[in-house]
Design a protein around this motif. Structure first.
Motif, PDB file in Angstrom:
ATOM      1  N   UNK A  14       0.868  -1.174   0.000  1.00 11.38           N
ATOM      2  CA  UNK A  14       0.000   0.000   0.000  1.00 11.38           C
ATOM      3  C   UNK A  14       0.903   1.221   0.000  1.00 11.38           C
ATOM      4  N   UNK A  15       0.707   2.126  -0.977  1.00 10.43           N
ATOM      5  CA  UNK A  15       1.502   3.358  -1.089  1.00 10.43           C
ATOM      6  C   UNK A  15       0.583   4.552  -0.871  1.00 10.43           C
ATOM      7  N   UNK A  16       0.937   5.398   0.088  1.00 10.84           N
ATOM      8  CA  UNK A  16       0.112   6.547   0.427  1.00 10.84           C
ATOM      9  C   UNK A  16       0.567   7.795  -0.332  1.00 10.84           C
ATOM     10  N   UNK A  17      -0.276   8.262  -1.250  1.00 11.56           N
ATOM     11  CA  UNK A  17       0.014   9.475  -2.011  1.00 11.56           C
ATOM     12  C   UNK A  17      -0.821  10.659  -1.529  1.00 11.56           C
ATOM     13  N   UNK A  18      -1.634  10.443  -0.504  1.00 13.55           N
ATOM     14  CA  UNK A  18      -2.436  11.528   0.065  1.00 13.55           C
ATOM     15  C   UNK A  18      -1.571  12.384   0.989  1.00 13.55           C
TER      16      UNK A  18
END
Length: 117
Positions: free
Chosen positions: A61-65
């Motif tokens: 899971x990659x968080x771009x927020x």
């Protein structure tokens, strides 16, 4: 057919069979290698929202927020990323087969499903 021709024909068939079996072996080993899948967190959603994988595969899971999120299964025991900071990521190796709904514990409207075959 004389012995020399019979030997050549037999050798060709052995070569064809050996090549075929080697190819099948390479395909089987490639198919059994665990894969890596990515879920992007962006715009307050998981993408893809539903991900189907095989047991042994890894999910990142990659968080771009611009704020932290979690990926936490609704069923216990399950998986829990803890807070994934902005620009950060979390990886999980899927072991147990089944369908696992999950959400972000910080933003309960964010939901996803991980299906492990």
């Amino acid at each position: 057919m004389d012995c020399a021709n019979a030997l050549k024909t037999s050798s060709r068939w052995h070569l064809i069979l050996a090549t075929f079996l080697a190819g099948m072996s390479m395909m089987a080993s490639a198919a059994s290698k665990p894969a890596v899948h990515t879920v992007i967190i962006d715009g307050m959603q998981f993408s893809p929202a539903t991900l189907e994988i095989n047991a042994g595969d890894t999910v990142i899971w990659k968080n771009k927020d611009p704020f932290p999120h979690t990926a936490t299964s609704l069923d216990k025991p399950g998986f829990d990323s803890g807070e994934i900071r902005t620009g950060g990521s979390w990886r999980y190796v899927a072991k147990k087969r089944g369908s696992f709904p999950y959400d972000c514990t910080l933003h309960r409207t964010m939901r996803g499903v991980l299906i492990i075959k």
